[in-house]
Design a protein around this motif. Structure first.
Motif, PDB file in Angstrom:
ATOM      1  N   MET A   1       6.081   1.401  -7.444  1.00  0.00           N
ATOM      2  CA  MET A   1       5.231   0.791  -8.436  1.00  0.00           C
ATOM      3  C   MET A   1       6.111   0.231  -9.550  1.00  0.00           C
ATOM      4  O   MET A   1       7.050   0.878 -10.001  1.00  0.00           O
ATOM      5  CB  MET A   1       4.280   1.866  -8.978  1.00  0.00           C
ATOM      6  N   GLU A  38       9.704   1.432 -13.610  1.00  0.00           N
ATOM      7  CA  GLU A  38       9.412   1.780 -12.223  1.00  0.00           C
ATOM      8  C   GLU A  38       9.152   3.286 -12.113  1.00  0.00           C
ATOM      9  O   GLU A  38       9.916   4.010 -11.472  1.00  0.00           O
ATOM     10  CB  GLU A  38      10.557   1.350 -11.311  1.00  0.00           C
ATOM     11  N   GLY A  40       7.566   6.906 -11.014  1.00  0.00           N
ATOM     12  CA  GLY A  40       7.223   7.469  -9.713  1.00  0.00           C
ATOM     13  C   GLY A  40       5.724   7.509  -9.486  1.00  0.00           C
ATOM     14  O   GLY A  40       4.922   7.351 -10.406  1.00  0.00           O
ATOM     15  N   ASP A  41       5.352   7.726  -8.239  1.00  0.00           N
ATOM     16  CA  ASP A  41       3.938   7.748  -7.865  1.00  0.00           C
ATOM     17  C   ASP A  41       3.156   8.852  -8.573  1.00  0.00           C
ATOM     18  O   ASP A  41       1.944   8.755  -8.707  1.00  0.00           O
ATOM     19  CB  ASP A  41       3.791   7.881  -6.353  1.00  0.00           C
ATOM     20  N   LYS A  44       1.247   7.341 -11.380  1.00  0.00           N
ATOM     21  CA  LYS A  44       0.432   6.154 -11.092  1.00  0.00           C
ATOM     22  C   LYS A  44      -0.953   6.207 -11.721  1.00  0.00           C
ATOM     23  O   LYS A  44      -1.393   5.242 -12.345  1.00  0.00           O
ATOM     24  CB  LYS A  44       0.308   5.931  -9.586  1.00  0.00           C
ATOM     25  N   ASP A  63       2.649  -3.044  -6.905  1.00  0.00           N
ATOM     26  CA  ASP A  63       3.060  -1.995  -5.970  1.00  0.00           C
ATOM     27  C   ASP A  63       4.295  -2.361  -5.202  1.00  0.00           C
ATOM     28  O   ASP A  63       4.790  -3.383  -5.130  1.00  0.00           O
ATOM     29  CB  ASP A  63       1.933  -1.679  -4.992  1.00  0.00           C
TER      30      ASP A  63
END
Length: 63
Positions: A1, A38, A40-41, A44, A63
């Motif tokens: 992401m 950027e 991490g998930d 999100k 994404d």
């Protein structure tokens, strides 16, 4: 992401920084900065909330 900021729309209100300080911050001069463009998930959902909360629609997630 990847997170990006449209500087022509951003009014440096700091809503995003208050919601996700690991990704956004207000500098001493009041300018919003990306701490982690950027993340991490695991962040999100939090970043998505910040995108939706931005009244000027200056934030974007790719994404």
């Amino acid at each position: 992401m990847k997170v990006s900021v449209d500087r022509t729309r951003c009014e440096n209100l700091g809503i995003c920084a208050s919601l996700v300080p690991a990704v956004f911050e207000l500098s001493n001069d009041g300018t919003m900065n990306l701490v982690d463009p950027e993340p991490g998930d695991g962040l999100k959902a939090f970043v998505q909330n910040a995108v939706y909360a931005c009244p000027t629609e200056a934030l974007r997630i790719d994404d």
